[in-house]
Every structure is written in structure tokens, then in C-alpha cells.
Design an enzyme around this catalytic site. Sequence first.
Site, PDB file in Angstrom:
ATOM      1  N   TYR A   1      26.777 -36.324  10.933  1.00 30.20           N
ATOM      2  CA  TYR A   1      26.076 -34.714  10.525  1.00 30.20           C
ATOM      3  C   TYR A   1      25.336 -34.427  11.744  1.00 30.20           C
ATOM      4  O   TYR A   1      24.838 -33.128  11.639  1.00 30.20           O
ATOM      5  CB  TYR A   1      25.173 -35.019   9.154  1.00 30.20           C
ATOM      6  CG  TYR A   1      26.131 -35.067   7.990  1.00 30.20           C
ATOM      7  CD1 TYR A   1      26.581 -34.231   7.407  1.00 30.20           C
ATOM      8  CD2 TYR A   1      26.170 -36.531   7.461  1.00 30.20           C
ATOM      9  CE1 TYR A   1      27.546 -34.452   6.315  1.00 30.20           C
ATOM     10  CE2 TYR A   1      26.991 -36.695   6.281  1.00 30.20           C
ATOM     11  CZ  TYR A   1      27.751 -35.676   5.716  1.00 30.20           C
ATOM     12  OH  TYR A   1      28.477 -35.798   4.776  1.00 30.20           O
TER      13      TYR A   1
ATOM     14  N   LYS B   1      28.541 -45.748  -4.748  1.00 30.86           N
ATOM     15  CA  LYS B   1      29.570 -46.600  -4.125  1.00 30.86           C
ATOM     16  C   LYS B   1      29.340 -47.798  -3.512  1.00 30.86           C
ATOM     17  O   LYS B   1      28.307 -48.286  -3.040  1.00 30.86           O
ATOM     18  CB  LYS B   1      30.174 -45.749  -2.703  1.00 30.86           C
ATOM     19  CG  LYS B   1      31.307 -45.885  -2.120  1.00 30.86           C
ATOM     20  CD  LYS B   1      31.721 -44.658  -1.058  1.00 30.86           C
ATOM     21  CE  LYS B   1      33.069 -45.231  -0.462  1.00 30.86           C
ATOM     22  NZ  LYS B   1      33.268 -44.202   0.571  1.00 30.86           N
TER      23      LYS B   1
ATOM     24  N   HIS C   1      31.858 -32.510  -2.907  1.00 32.30           N
ATOM     25  CA  HIS C   1      31.436 -33.037  -1.744  1.00 32.30           C
ATOM     26  C   HIS C   1      30.728 -31.928  -0.466  1.00 32.30           C
ATOM     27  O   HIS C   1      29.887 -32.297   0.196  1.00 32.30           O
ATOM     28  CB  HIS C   1      32.428 -33.515  -0.859  1.00 32.30           C
ATOM     29  CG  HIS C   1      32.124 -35.049  -0.463  1.00 32.30           C
ATOM     30  ND1 HIS C   1      31.636 -35.988  -1.449  1.00 32.30           N
ATOM     31  CD2 HIS C   1      31.639 -35.576   0.721  1.00 32.30           C
ATOM     32  CE1 HIS C   1      31.546 -37.302  -0.924  1.00 32.30           C
ATOM     33  NE2 HIS C   1      31.650 -36.868   0.297  1.00 32.30           N
TER      34      HIS C   1
ATOM     35  N   HIS D   1      24.602 -44.515   2.554  1.00 35.34           N
ATOM     36  CA  HIS D   1      25.450 -44.843   3.584  1.00 35.34           C
ATOM     37  C   HIS D   1      25.062 -46.419   3.946  1.00 35.34           C
ATOM     38  O   HIS D   1      23.815 -46.446   4.196  1.00 35.34           O
ATOM     39  CB  HIS D   1      25.656 -44.078   4.640  1.00 35.34           C
ATOM     40  CG  HIS D   1      26.160 -42.801   4.551  1.00 35.34           C
ATOM     41  ND1 HIS D   1      26.146 -41.752   5.393  1.00 35.34           N
ATOM     42  CD2 HIS D   1      27.181 -42.453   3.652  1.00 35.34           C
ATOM     43  CE1 HIS D   1      26.735 -40.705   4.866  1.00 35.34           C
ATOM     44  NE2 HIS D   1      27.803 -41.113   3.860  1.00 35.34           N
TER      45      HIS D   1
ATOM     46  N   ARG E   1      27.305 -38.268  -4.947  1.00 29.29           N
ATOM     47  CA  ARG E   1      28.733 -37.982  -4.978  1.00 29.29           C
ATOM     48  C   ARG E   1      29.043 -37.651  -6.645  1.00 29.29           C
ATOM     49  O   ARG E   1      28.133 -37.564  -7.383  1.00 29.29           O
ATOM     50  CB  ARG E   1      29.394 -39.349  -4.879  1.00 29.29           C
ATOM     51  CG  ARG E   1      29.135 -39.999  -3.382  1.00 29.29           C
ATOM     52  CD  ARG E   1      29.514 -41.229  -3.155  1.00 29.29           C
ATOM     53  NE  ARG E   1      29.671 -41.671  -1.848  1.00 29.29           N
ATOM     54  CZ  ARG E   1      28.359 -42.694  -1.566  1.00 29.29           C
ATOM     55  NH1 ARG E   1      27.737 -42.936  -2.330  1.00 29.29           N
ATOM     56  NH2 ARG E   1      28.456 -43.068  -0.121  1.00 29.29           N
TER      57      ARG E   1
ATOM     58  N   ARG F   1      27.038 -32.008  -0.784  1.00 25.87           N
ATOM     59  CA  ARG F   1      26.528 -33.196  -0.166  1.00 25.87           C
ATOM     60  C   ARG F   1      26.532 -32.899   1.420  1.00 25.87           C
ATOM     61  O   ARG F   1      25.528 -33.492   2.154  1.00 25.87           O
ATOM     62  CB  ARG F   1      27.538 -34.358  -0.640  1.00 25.87           C
ATOM     63  CG  ARG F   1      27.231 -35.885   0.219  1.00 25.87           C
ATOM     64  CD  ARG F   1      27.888 -36.729  -0.371  1.00 25.87           C
ATOM     65  NE  ARG F   1      28.103 -38.165   0.188  1.00 25.87           N
ATOM     66  CZ  ARG F   1      27.129 -39.082  -0.283  1.00 25.87           C
ATOM     67  NH1 ARG F   1      26.288 -38.870  -1.099  1.00 25.87           N
ATOM     68  NH2 ARG F   1      27.273 -40.295   0.398  1.00 25.87           N
TER      69      ARG F   1
END
Length: 325
Positions: free
Chosen positions: A291, A184, A256, A282, A159, A259
Site C-alpha cells: 500500500y 484469516k 475488498h 497481516h 474482509r 479494504r
Amino acid sequence: MQEHREGMASLLAQYLDWLRTHNYSDLTVLARDKSLKRFLAWAHERGIASPCEVTRPILERYQRYLHLYRQRNGEPLSVRSQVAHLAPLRAWFKWLARERYVAANPASDLIMPRREFRLPGHVLSPNEVERILAVPDINEPLGLRDRAMLETFYSTGVRRLELIRLTVQDIDHERGLVMVRQGKGKKDRICPVGERALAWIERYVNEVRPALQRCDQAEYTLFLSELGGPLRPNWLSQKVSEYIQLADVKKRGACHLFRHAMATAMLENGADLRFVQAMLGHVHLHTTQIYTHVAVAKLKKIHDATHPAKMKRSPKDDNSSDTDS
């Protein structure tokens, strides 16, 4: 229970301090502060001064206000934005009830808007990525730095803030790994990084970074600004967006996008979904599964091979055939 009549602004300050004490990230505290102050302003306009006066119907009125709200461009708030404003409200009232500032939690039964299943708006193809990577002028020091940053984005899928926080020591050249610290949710993770990206990083560190480093604050920061300090998030997004435009790629977005491109490319080339989940950091697999709906290269090949409506002859041939008969 004795009813507390403290003002909502005072209780909000206490709640934010509680979040910091319990190691919530600065970004989380800032986001909740912004969302809750929006509710406080709305409540103040309606004469609601204490959390004890807030009921579930009042919260449902606020939810409807968010649903009907129109931004300066005339667009409504997305469902995601509405949830982002309501979730902190529910968490705050849960805290107020636990700390006995309110007799009961009026937000406990608040039904959140149904989230939409949305695919990433734009996904760069490998060819588009290569065009963007080729834009920075690597004969200029800052162009070489930018090429190294773009290569890092594409190779690791980190990120924006994760890239900004990288240090020189976070790059393990020998094992081909990047340590992402305090990502995150304040979670660390290790990401593989490709040889090509490592080569650009090494060239930047050896040829450019020593001349950029001018302040002790950024002694270990990997990617430095022209002034010698850490990069600013908004500046980085603007810079990446400019390179995308210069590459004549007609897709909106910035950091992004790389990513998305990394995750899609890995899945299309056979990577296991759980490996991609680990790369992206994640928590839940269903976040990564989005995805699989974008990585359609294999599905397209199967469709071409198995669908009966194949283009064996052109529509013109069909029309001429009909005319002849």
C-alpha cells in the site's frame, strides 16, 4: 520401509481429516481439497494411481501443465493461481513422507513460480468512496442496513467473511472497537472503528435488525439477510458491486476495494505502516507494504515541489515562441 500402495483418493481423504484434526480452517481444507483433486484428475489421465509413482519430473510436468493451461476465456492462470495449486501439493507430499506413505518427498525440491509484484488493481479515492456510501436508500430498512455495512467496511478494512461473522457483541460502542474473531488464519484481532460507522451501526441495530431477526441461528449475527439469517459471501460481493456501479465508479471489484481504500487513506494521512498492518490483520509487514506504493499523495506533492520540469507556461506558449524566433 514397506511401500504403501494405497490409492491417492484414499490418502487425500486421510490428509484432509488430519488438517481438520489439527484445527485448519474449513476454507483452507476446502481450498486444498479442490487443488489436490485437480492434480489427482490429471494424474489419473496419465495412469498414475499411487503417490509412490509420483516423481519430481512428474510434478514438474504438472507444473508445466498449469503454466500452459488456458481458462474458458482463453486467459492463462495467473502466477498466483499456479502457486495456489502447487503449494497444497507440496504440503500433501510432505505429509505423505512424514507418515511414511512414500519413501521420499518428490516435491521437496520443486521450485515454485516466481511471484509477481502486483499493486492493487483499483483503489477508490475518498471522493469515490463517499459517492458509493451515498447510494443505498437509507429510508428503506435494507438500504439502512447496507449503508451500515459499507461504512463498516470502509472504517475497519475487514474482509468479507469477517464482516459476515460479526456479532452484535463484537461492537464495542463505548471504546470504538470491533472484535474480529477467527479472521484469516483463525486469528482474532481488534480494530478501531470510527464514530460515523458506529452511528450507522447503532441506527441499523435499533431500527432495522429486530425486524429482520427470524431464526435462532442468527440470534447474535450483526448483519442479517432479508430472510433473517447470515449473509452469503457471494451475495454480499454482488450487492457491493452493484452499489459501485450505481455510483458510476469505473473500477472493478467489490468488498475488498474498501479494504484497499482504508489502508491507502490511512497511509496517505500519516499512519504508521505497522498500525495499518495491525488493522488489516497481516502476518508479515511486506504484505502491508504494497500500500505504500499506492499511497502516492505525498510523493506527488514532493515531485511537484522539487522536479525542475514545472508547467510555468503552456506548451502553446512554447510553440508560439519558437515560431516568432
